[in-house]
Design an enzyme around this catalytic site. Structure first.
Site, short mmCIF file in Angstrom:
data_model
loop_
_atom_site.label_atom_id
_atom_site.label_comp_id
_atom_site.label_asym_id
_atom_site.label_seq_id
_atom_site.Cartn_x
_atom_site.Cartn_y
_atom_site.Cartn_z
N TYR A 91 0.79 -1.23 0.00
CA TYR A 91 0.00 0.00 0.00
C TYR A 91 0.83 1.28 0.00
O TYR A 91 0.29 2.35 0.27
CB TYR A 91 -0.94 0.01 1.21
CG TYR A 91 -1.84 -1.19 1.28
CD1 TYR A 91 -2.54 -1.63 0.16
CD2 TYR A 91 -1.98 -1.92 2.45
CE1 TYR A 91 -3.37 -2.74 0.20
CE2 TYR A 91 -2.80 -3.03 2.52
CZ TYR A 91 -3.48 -3.44 1.39
OH TYR A 91 -4.30 -4.55 1.44
N SER A 133 -3.96 -6.82 8.22
CA SER A 133 -4.57 -7.18 6.94
C SER A 133 -3.55 -7.89 6.05
O SER A 133 -2.99 -8.91 6.43
CB SER A 133 -5.16 -5.94 6.29
OG SER A 133 -6.00 -6.27 5.21
N TYR A 134 -3.28 -7.34 4.85
CA TYR A 134 -2.30 -7.96 3.97
C TYR A 134 -0.96 -8.12 4.68
O TYR A 134 -0.27 -9.13 4.54
CB TYR A 134 -2.13 -7.11 2.72
CG TYR A 134 -1.43 -7.80 1.57
CD1 TYR A 134 -2.16 -8.29 0.50
CD2 TYR A 134 -0.05 -7.98 1.55
CE1 TYR A 134 -1.54 -8.93 -0.57
CE2 TYR A 134 0.59 -8.61 0.50
CZ TYR A 134 -0.17 -9.09 -0.56
OH TYR A 134 0.46 -9.73 -1.60
N TRP A 160 -11.43 -4.03 -2.99
CA TRP A 160 -9.98 -4.09 -2.77
C TRP A 160 -9.22 -4.14 -4.09
O TRP A 160 -8.25 -3.40 -4.30
CB TRP A 160 -9.65 -5.31 -1.91
CG TRP A 160 -8.22 -5.39 -1.50
CD1 TRP A 160 -7.61 -4.74 -0.47
CD2 TRP A 160 -7.19 -6.18 -2.14
NE1 TRP A 160 -6.28 -5.06 -0.41
CE2 TRP A 160 -5.99 -5.94 -1.42
CE3 TRP A 160 -7.18 -7.06 -3.22
CZ2 TRP A 160 -4.79 -6.56 -1.76
CZ3 TRP A 160 -5.97 -7.67 -3.57
CH2 TRP A 160 -4.80 -7.42 -2.84
N ASP A 219 -14.99 -7.53 11.78
CA ASP A 219 -13.97 -7.47 10.75
C ASP A 219 -14.28 -8.44 9.62
O ASP A 219 -14.74 -9.57 9.86
CB ASP A 219 -12.60 -7.81 11.35
CG ASP A 219 -11.46 -7.42 10.42
OD1 ASP A 219 -11.21 -8.17 9.47
OD2 ASP A 219 -10.86 -6.36 10.65
N HIS A 264 -12.80 -3.61 10.04
CA HIS A 264 -11.46 -3.78 9.49
C HIS A 264 -10.68 -2.47 9.48
O HIS A 264 -11.17 -1.43 9.05
CB HIS A 264 -11.56 -4.33 8.07
CG HIS A 264 -10.25 -4.82 7.54
ND1 HIS A 264 -9.56 -5.87 8.10
CD2 HIS A 264 -9.48 -4.39 6.50
CE1 HIS A 264 -8.44 -6.08 7.44
NE2 HIS A 264 -8.36 -5.20 6.47
#
Length: 580
Positions: free
Chosen positions: A43, A116-117, A161, A258, A286
């Site tokens: 990101y 997250s990722y 996303w 989430d 989230h």
């Protein structure tokens, strides 16, 4: 504590295949060697609002850590031909950990952090067992690319996303300097700005124009659409099922609202026999750790700024890393392995396991005189099993689906997340509503949730949805948990499709994931049953075909049974309350 820090940009790490990944480094200004905290993200490492969302790198550097924030392969500053979700993070994770350990200012002890990722990249590296990785702290972490619940596609998650988060940088990298750069970039922006028409309502999904942009940057979207079963494609990328390869201590954080809760809980249950694994579950959606979630305020103790009214999220992580990377005996490993936030009561509580062994799994049955449609109908929810033959009916029209309102989604910001008053949804004739009597005592529900539904349809395939709701004395009805089942995938995530016979009763099990909520005296427990939750989940077209391949749809006549033979019900994990 260090008085000065150094910030270095675009520090190079060379992967085993020669690809160069670049990182920004925050480190103490001195000649010493320090433990390293590594975050690997897609990101943009240079965008501090995201790269420092859960841990302040400057504060950590002042506490004697080297903080490294790296762009993963094919994103922003790092090299790579094209980005593919999670595919390269096992090997690149191993190589990046060992590179970080070898830096001249590193003492060889490496920890990883991020949400997250960036949580998934921690587990993927840990599966590879790099020798210098000593501890991880994944928050609301990814576990795989299986974006299906009960057979239904998590359309909102995949579309939002892939298009809005991954799309811009992917198209810029693919097209910068080429004749059609501006044209394609503006087409992508148009698709993002018009995501409902360009991504959610575009039929068939596989023909969506935005997926063709950036030299086909969204190839992973096609692969996810083409693999709607939990097959080898998904298992290869997943960290679920690889728990025996995880040896590193992990402090994990999840959220009741989430979008990744399902994978987080499944993964933790696979890890729970491993020593020094912790789980903390708050009331969050989230990537947000504020006390206000949806339309409810859970209090300051739910804030990442003052968790449990004791500490902030950065300091909590540094306590974990201080123990494992610095050898400081600060007592964190002696604390309870599980910590949950009980909503309604709005308090944190220590536990010794998940799910809780003392939970009493109690069925609450559906009943009516055949008119459970809307909140003004006659649907009842009770511990008493039905004895009379009965059913409720409604028409599910995929051209007019029940809209997503709150819950565990990752849709664009104009879709509210978390607990949201459901009364507008409950005025629809295609929503069945079953409510308990007003509670005369508190009832705590903590643990996995499921609905056993006996239903028939006029179609060869259809969906059934279920939602658990807490009805307050003022009538506001806040969603607690929800789920969905696709009829042709009723046998499970790995089973082949099996169409249903129209107008035949089938037993469906709908997984509502889990919660911890205190239904207070004066409240009501409510269950909603319908057939859509759009665009969080893709539409069932009722034809046996999916939105991926078809643009043809029909309406379905649905019947939900509640009788001695077909006792539709929800199973609630009730926690005995201490005597007062």
């Amino acid at each position: 504590m260090m008085s000065k820090i150094i910030h270095e940009r675009n520090v190079k790490a060379v992967m085993r295949d020669g690809t160069k990944l670049y990182a920004d480094v925050f480190r103490p200004d001195g000649d010493g060697r320090y433990p390293v905290l590594l975050q690997r993200m897609p990101y943009n490492k240079a965008f501090l609002p995201l790269s420092s969302l859960v841990l302040d790198p400057i504060a950590a550097a002042h506490e004697g850590y080297v903080v490294i924030i790296q762009d993963v392969r094919a994103r922003f500053a790092s090299e790579g031909d094209s980005f593919y979700i999670y595919k390269n993070e096992f090997m690149d994770g191993y190589d990046s950990v060992e590179w970080a350990a070898s830096l001249p200012y590193s003492n060889g002890n490496v920890g990883m952090f991020g949400l997250s990722y960036m949580g998934m990249t921690q587990f993927q590296a840990a599966v590879m067992q790099p020798p210098h990785l000593k501890a991880i702290f994944p928050i609301t972490w990814g576990t795989n690319v299986f974006m299906y619940r009960g057979g239904a596609l998590e359309l909102g998650l995949l579309g939002s996303w892939s298009l809005a988060t991954i799309g811009p940088n992917a198209v810029i990298r693919a097209k910068k300097g080429k004749e059609d750069f501006i044209k394609e970039f503006m087409e992508l922006i148009h698709a993002i700005d018009n995501i409902e028409t360009e991504a959610f309502n575009r039929l068939p999904l596989k023909d969506s124009e935005w997926m063709k942009l950036g030299e086909g940057y969204a190839s992973f979207v096609h692969d996810i659409l083409n693999h709607d079963r939990l097959d080898e494609f998904h298992k290869e990328i997943s960290v679920i099922g690889k728990e025996d390869q995880l040896k590193v201590p992990a402090f994990t954080i999840a959220g009741w609202y989430d979008c990744l809760l399902d994978g987080n809980l499944k993964h933790y249950e696979g890890l729970k026999d491993q020593e020094q694994t912790k789980l903390m579950i708050g009331p969050w959606v989230h990537a947000s750790f504020q006390p206000a979630v949806g339309e409810l305020n859970f209090g300051l103790s739910a804030s990442s700024m003052l968790l449990e009214l004791k500490t902030d999220l950065t300091s909590l992580q540094l306590r974990w890393f201080d123990y494992w990377l610095k050898g400081m005996d600060n007592g964190i490993t002696k604390e309870a392995p599980v910590k949950i936030f009980v909503m309604g009561e709005n308090k944190w509580r220590d536990e010794q396991e998940w799910p809780l062994k003392r939970a009493v799994y109690t069925p609450y049955y559906f009943n009516s005189n055949g008119n459970a449609n809307t909140k003004d109908g006659d649907g009842k929810l009770s511990k008493n099993p039905p004895v009379m033959e009965g059913y409720d009916r409604y028409i599910y029209d995929p051209a007019n689906p029940v809209p997503t309102l709150g819950g565990n989604h990752l849709l664009p910001a104009h879709y509210p997340r978390g607990p949201v008053d459901q009364q507008t949804i409950e005025t629809r004739e295609d929503v069945l509503v079953y409510s308990s009597e007003v509670l005369e005592e508190d009832i705590e529900v903590t643990g996995p949730l499921r609905v056993i539904l006996y239903a028939e349809s006029s179609a060869v395939d259809t969906d059934f949805t279920a939602k658990l709701v807490d009805v307050h004395p003022n009538g506001k009805a806040y969603n607690i948990a929800d789920g969905i089942i696709r009829a042709k995938y009723r046998e499970g995530d790995e089973a082949k499709a099996s169409l249903i016979e129209p107008n035949v009763v089938y037993r469906y099990e709908i997984d509502l994931l889990a919660t911890s909520n205190l239904f207070k005296t004066g409240h009501q427990i409510r269950v909603e049953i319908s057939s859509s939750n759009f665009p969080r989940f893709d539409l069932n077209l009722n034809t046996g075909e999916s939105m991926r391949d078809s643009d043809s749809m029909i309406s379905a006549a649905q019947r939900v049974h509640h009788s001695e033979k077909y006792p539709s019900h929800i199973v609630l994990p009730i926690i005995p309350r201490p005597a007062t």
